[in-house]
Design a protein around this motif. Structure first.
Motif, PDB file in Angstrom:
ATOM      1  N   SER A  85       0.848  -1.191   0.000  1.00  0.00           N
ATOM      2  CA  SER A  85       0.000   0.000   0.000  1.00  0.00           C
ATOM      3  C   SER A  85       0.882   1.238   0.000  1.00  0.00           C
ATOM      4  O   SER A  85       1.871   1.304   0.746  1.00  0.00           O
ATOM      5  N   ALA A  98       1.148   5.571   0.275  1.00  0.00           N
ATOM      6  CA  ALA A  98       0.500   6.779   0.802  1.00  0.00           C
ATOM      7  C   ALA A  98       1.526   7.890   0.886  1.00  0.00           C
ATOM      8  O   ALA A  98       2.639   7.691   1.415  1.00  0.00           O
ATOM      9  N   GLU A 148       0.123   5.489  -7.299  1.00  0.00           N
ATOM     10  CA  GLU A 148      -0.261   6.679  -6.534  1.00  0.00           C
ATOM     11  C   GLU A 148       0.250   7.951  -7.202  1.00  0.00           C
ATOM     12  O   GLU A 148      -0.465   8.960  -7.311  1.00  0.00           O
ATOM     13  N   ARG A 190      -5.196  13.972  -2.882  1.00  0.00           N
ATOM     14  CA  ARG A 190      -4.587  12.851  -2.157  1.00  0.00           C
ATOM     15  C   ARG A 190      -5.182  11.552  -2.697  1.00  0.00           C
ATOM     16  O   ARG A 190      -6.139  11.570  -3.480  1.00  0.00           O
ATOM     17  N   VAL A 191      -4.619  10.459  -2.271  1.00  0.00           N
ATOM     18  CA  VAL A 191      -5.116   9.142  -2.664  1.00  0.00           C
ATOM     19  C   VAL A 191      -5.448   8.378  -1.397  1.00  0.00           C
ATOM     20  O   VAL A 191      -4.582   8.160  -0.547  1.00  0.00           O
ATOM     21  N   CYS A 220      -4.383   2.892  -2.183  1.00  0.00           N
ATOM     22  CA  CYS A 220      -3.567   2.554  -3.343  1.00  0.00           C
ATOM     23  C   CYS A 220      -2.869   1.235  -3.036  1.00  0.00           C
ATOM     24  O   CYS A 220      -1.841   1.207  -2.351  1.00  0.00           O
ATOM     25  N   VAL A 272      -7.253   1.685  -6.616  1.00  0.00           N
ATOM     26  CA  VAL A 272      -6.869   3.068  -6.341  1.00  0.00           C
ATOM     27  C   VAL A 272      -8.113   3.914  -6.061  1.00  0.00           C
ATOM     28  O   VAL A 272      -9.156   3.741  -6.705  1.00  0.00           O
ATOM     29  N   PRO A 279      -8.643   7.861  -5.678  1.00  0.00           N
ATOM     30  CA  PRO A 279      -8.216   9.263  -5.644  1.00  0.00           C
ATOM     31  C   PRO A 279      -9.295  10.159  -5.043  1.00  0.00           C
ATOM     32  O   PRO A 279     -10.496   9.924  -5.232  1.00  0.00           O
TER      33      PRO A 279
END
Length: 438
Positions: free
Chosen positions: A34, A36, A126, A138-139, A142, A172, A174
């Protein structure tokens, strides 16, 4: 102790006690990463395994589960004790040795990547989502993951079957902002397409941006296109309705309805364990799998059976024995379950809709519906269509109806088959035009 030696010991002890025994063993390897804020947020590589022993004692089945290959006599005694405490008198036979049709499984792209390459792919997804549009701030999620499994079934009748499986995904989410509006998109790719992060990102970002202008529509009865992914998720949620195990418990509207019309003549539902997405030669008790028409042009043909439900119904097993978890009792469930696509393009289906709604996403699938009654009332997103053209993105609505009633109201079927994220089975559907939903 070597697992094969342990299995031999279990079967030998059971034979000495004059009880039928079956061992269901599984080992699983999992990778998941993952991302970030440009960094690796979580990284998992794990291996797990275990086995379940099932014994038949005086017509009753008892189970015992372990993750350790040790103390075989105790495991056998525990299974026998559990069988003696079972009240059900439904006989559950064990599978005789069989020949199997070998499925053809395509090796997945993620299988050929190193762990470092999979991590790099996650970070790149990402980064691409953040660069796709300046409104992406931001995401939220992911992830890239892959798992592989080896399943072995052996029993005291001489059955010895083994199969391999693999599953890969990328997801994903977003988050976009415009003024005081905040929306999130969501997209995923499965199996061979899991490495195709460009398309996944493009779909998710476009969905999030579309939602910035979304608003509800007035309550009423609408002509509706149930878009492929929403319909696949709905089919998965109602799949227990097709289980003979659920029907024999009084938990399915389809009990004893073989031969009856339950859908429009353009609706055909197939269970195909040999489908390329996840081929398997045998079910979870070693019975050879078979492709079958569950609904044929609207006519309900068969429930999905394991050996126990088939014996009770006086029919042959359809090869749909299922174990939701390694330690769970055997049930009956689909394998690769889908509504057969038609020949109409999705754009032509939208034109045929005229005025109405396209339902693109359903939420609360496991709390807002009943697989027993067939009723559903679910939060939904979608698009408003006028004269065959989308005029508004829609959110904050609730769509309600009955699953079987909806199948009977299908007017047309598109050719855009799509698989949902698998839960108990791989479920897919094309987009369906439904004459009326509330």
């Amino acid at each position: 102790m070597d697992q094969n030696i342990f299995i031999e010991e279990l079967l030998s002890i059971a034979k000495a006690k004059d009880v039928e025994a079956e061992v269901f063993a599984q080992s699983v390897e999992v990778f998941q990463a993952s991302a970030a804020e440009g960094a690796l947020e979580r990284y998992e590589v794990s291996k797990s395994g275990g086995l379940t022993l099932r014994v038949n004692v005086d017509g009753r089945s008892g189970y015992a589960y372990t993750e350790r290959s040790a103390d075989a006599p105790t495991l056998v005694e525990r299974a026998i004790d559990n069988a003696k405490s079972v009240e059900s008198e439904d006989e559950h036979p064990m599978q005789e040795p069989s020949d199997y049709v070998a499925g053809i499984r395509t090796r997945l792209k993620l299988e050929d990547m190193t762990e470092e390459e999979r991590i790099a792919l996650t970070l790149r997804m990402e980064k691409k989502a953040l660069a796709r549009d300046p409104r992406v701030k931001r995401v939220g999620e992911c992830d890239v993951g892959i798992s592989s499994s080896i399943t072995t079934i052996r029993n005291s009748k001489g059955l010895h079957a083994a199969r391999q499986g693999a599953f890969a995904f990328s997801v994903v989410t977003p988050v976009v902002e415009e003024g005081d509006k905040v929306q999130a998109g969501f997209a995923f790719r499965l199996m061979q397409e899991a490495a195709n992060i460009d398309d996944c990102v493009q779909e998710a970002v476009a969905q999030a941006i579309d939602k910035l202008q979304a608003k509800p529509v007035p309550s009423g009865t609408y002509r509706v296109i149930m878009e492929n992914l929403a319909m696949a998720s709905l089919l998965e949620a109602f799949s227990p309705m097709f289980s003979a195990d659920e029907a024999q418990k009084g938990c399915s509207l389809l009990a004893e309805r073989e031969g009856q019309t339950i859908g429009a003549d353009c609706v055909t539902i197939i269970d195909d364990p040999f489908h390329a997405i996840a081929p398997r030669p045998f079910d979870d008790e070693g019975t050879p799998c078979q492709k079958k028409l569950v609904v044929d042009k609207g006519v309900f043909k068969t429930l999905l059976h394991n050996l126990k439900t088939a014996k009770k119904a006086g029919v042959e097993s359809t090869g749909n024995a299922s174990r939701p978890t390694l330690w769970a009792p055997i049930g009956a469930a689909p394998t690769v379950f889908y509504i057969q696509p038609g020949e109409m393009e999705a754009s032509a289906l939208q034109a045929k809709l005229g005025d109405g709604l396209i339902i693109t996403d359903l939420m609360g699938l496991h709390s807002g519906l009943s697989a027993i009654s067939g009723d559903f009332s679910l939060k939904a997103d979608g698009k408003l269509v006028k004269d065959g053209k989308v005029v508004q993105v829609v959110e904050g609505i609730t769509v309600a109806g009955n699953f079987l009633t909806m199948l009977q109201a299908v007017e047309a079927v598109a050719n855009d088959l799509k698989f949902a994220l698998p839960q108990s089975a791989y479920c897919a559907a094309p987009s369906l035009l439904v004459s009326a939903l509330t």
